[in-house]
Design a protein around this motif. Structure first.
Motif, mmCIF file in Angstrom:
data_model
loop_
_atom_site.group_PDB
_atom_site.id
_atom_site.type_symbol
_atom_site.label_atom_id
_atom_site.label_comp_id
_atom_site.label_asym_id
_atom_site.label_seq_id
_atom_site.Cartn_x
_atom_site.Cartn_y
_atom_site.Cartn_z
ATOM 1 N N VAL A 81 42.269 42.271 50.911
ATOM 2 C CA VAL A 81 42.247 43.637 51.429
ATOM 3 C C VAL A 81 41.847 44.648 50.358
ATOM 4 N N VAL A 82 42.165 44.366 49.108
ATOM 5 C CA VAL A 82 41.854 45.316 48.042
ATOM 6 C C VAL A 82 40.637 44.857 47.243
ATOM 7 N N ALA A 83 40.748 43.717 46.567
ATOM 8 C CA ALA A 83 39.682 43.307 45.648
ATOM 9 C C ALA A 83 38.362 43.020 46.364
ATOM 10 N N LYS A 84 38.407 42.215 47.403
ATOM 11 C CA LYS A 84 37.153 41.848 48.066
ATOM 12 C C LYS A 84 36.528 43.026 48.806
ATOM 13 N N LEU A 85 37.365 43.943 49.284
ATOM 14 C CA LEU A 85 36.822 45.150 49.911
ATOM 15 C C LEU A 85 36.068 45.984 48.881
ATOM 16 N N LEU A 86 36.673 46.186 47.712
ATOM 17 C CA LEU A 86 35.995 46.943 46.665
ATOM 18 C C LEU A 86 34.715 46.255 46.218
ATOM 19 N N LEU A 87 34.775 44.938 46.030
ATOM 20 C CA LEU A 87 33.587 44.200 45.593
ATOM 21 C C LEU A 87 32.433 44.362 46.574
ATOM 22 N N ARG A 88 32.742 44.344 47.861
ATOM 23 C CA ARG A 88 31.686 44.446 48.885
ATOM 24 C C ARG A 88 30.941 45.764 48.774
ATOM 25 N N TYR A 89 31.660 46.832 48.450
ATOM 26 C CA TYR A 89 31.025 48.145 48.434
ATOM 27 C C TYR A 89 30.606 48.590 47.037
ATOM 28 N N LEU A 90 30.844 47.752 46.052
ATOM 29 C CA LEU A 90 30.248 47.940 44.738
ATOM 30 C C LEU A 90 28.933 47.184 44.613
ATOM 31 N N ASP A 91 28.727 46.232 45.496
ATOM 32 C CA ASP A 91 27.550 45.375 45.438
ATOM 33 C C ASP A 91 26.277 46.188 45.699
ATOM 34 N N ALA A 92 25.182 45.755 45.087
ATOM 35 C CA ALA A 92 23.924 46.470 45.252
ATOM 36 C C ALA A 92 23.457 46.495 46.704
ATOM 37 N N ASP A 93 23.784 45.468 47.482
ATOM 38 C CA ASP A 93 23.358 45.444 48.893
ATOM 39 C C ASP A 93 24.495 45.858 49.828
ATOM 40 N N ARG A 94 25.386 46.740 49.343
ATOM 41 C CA ARG A 94 26.488 47.213 50.176
ATOM 42 C C ARG A 94 25.950 47.836 51.466
ATOM 43 N N PRO A 95 26.709 47.716 52.550
ATOM 44 C CA PRO A 95 26.208 48.187 53.838
ATOM 45 C C PRO A 95 26.168 49.695 53.988
ATOM 46 N N ARG A 96 26.910 50.425 53.140
ATOM 47 C CA ARG A 96 26.928 51.877 53.255
ATOM 48 C C ARG A 96 27.522 52.455 51.972
ATOM 49 N N GLU A 97 27.479 53.790 51.869
ATOM 50 C CA GLU A 97 28.106 54.474 50.747
ATOM 51 C C GLU A 97 29.557 54.744 51.111
ATOM 52 N N ALA A 98 30.463 54.059 50.459
ATOM 53 C CA ALA A 98 31.880 54.188 50.776
ATOM 54 C C ALA A 98 32.710 54.205 49.500
ATOM 55 N N PHE A 99 33.723 55.048 49.525
ATOM 56 C CA PHE A 99 34.692 55.152 48.441
ATOM 57 C C PHE A 99 36.068 54.866 49.029
ATOM 58 N N PHE A 100 36.998 54.430 48.180
ATOM 59 C CA PHE A 100 38.307 54.016 48.673
ATOM 60 C C PHE A 100 39.418 54.596 47.816
ATOM 61 N N VAL A 101 40.471 55.042 48.496
ATOM 62 C CA VAL A 101 41.730 55.389 47.854
ATOM 63 C C VAL A 101 42.812 54.612 48.596
ATOM 64 N N PHE A 102 43.704 54.006 47.845
ATOM 65 C CA PHE A 102 44.793 53.231 48.449
ATOM 66 C C PHE A 102 46.040 54.102 48.455
ATOM 67 N N ARG A 103 46.520 54.378 49.656
ATOM 68 C CA ARG A 103 47.626 55.316 49.865
ATOM 69 C C ARG A 103 48.929 54.558 50.082
#
Length: 202
Positions: A81-103
């Motif tokens: 839920v945390v690491a793999k989610l961040l990795l997906r959106y740090l990747d060069a072929d990420r599906p969109r521009e997304a930032f995350f904060v864990f509340r």
């Protein structure tokens, strides 16, 4: 499941802040106690549910992953839920521009999240209670210091950069923070925003 608001930027920067209650995702997508995030399949199902919501949005998003109602979080779920989610959106072929904060990160969340982030050499922004934000995971001292400066100010405009990050190493650290999506660089100019200031009323 999610509440959308425009982020807190007041200069025309459009960021959609979208809160995702992880306990509700577990309840709706997994045959499990809703407040328990245990087993890798449970974590994978939650991560895929988060990603499916993000696919439906447009523009740049700031997703608040709310763990406040999750009473059990094991290492395998933190990895999904945390690491793999961040990795997906740090990747060069990420599906969109997304930032995350864990509340809602409590003390019992912290150990598994910290361990999996360090294992993947990742860092995350977390709200830890009382409106306070901090970094979890792997980080260099210089990056942490620069992140704190941006966090205290909320936003640093391009003409202010020489005052806020006067040293070359500070500026390089800020660039790394932006690359790792721990601060947001305005795509129109060299302004930098703390993620906490973009949450708005979520």
């Amino acid at each position: 499941m999610g509440d959308r608001t425009n982020g807190g930027a007041d200069d025309g920067l459009r960021i959609d802040a979208f809160q995702i209650d992880v306990s509700l995702l577990v309840e709706r997508n997994v045959a499990s106690l809703y407040s328990h995030l245990v087993t890798r399949p449970t974590g994978r199902a939650v991560r895929l549910a988060i990603e499916s919501q993000l696919v439906e949005l447009s523009g740049t998003t700031l997703s608040l992953i709310d763990l406040s109602e999750v009473t059990v979080l094991d290492f395998s779920c933190a990895d999904e839920v945390v690491a793999k989610l961040l990795l997906r959106y740090l990747d060069a072929d990420r599906p969109r521009e997304a930032f995350f904060v864990f509340r809602g990160v409590g003390e019992f969340h912290r150990e598994p999240i910290q361990e999996v982030l360090e294992r993947h050499a990742l860092t995350a922004v977390a709200e830890t209670g009382g409106g306070r934000f901090g970094l979890l995971g792997a980080r260099l001292e210089r990056e942490a210091e620069v992140w704190e400066r941006i966090e205290r100010r909320g936003r640093v405009l391009e003409p202010e950069l020489d005052d806020v990050v006067p040293e070359r190493e500070d500026r390089l650290a800020l660039e790394r923070l932006a690359d790792r999506r721990l601060v947001l660089r305005d795509p129109r100019r060299d302004d930098f925003h703390a993620l906490s200031t973009l949450i708005g009323g979520s």
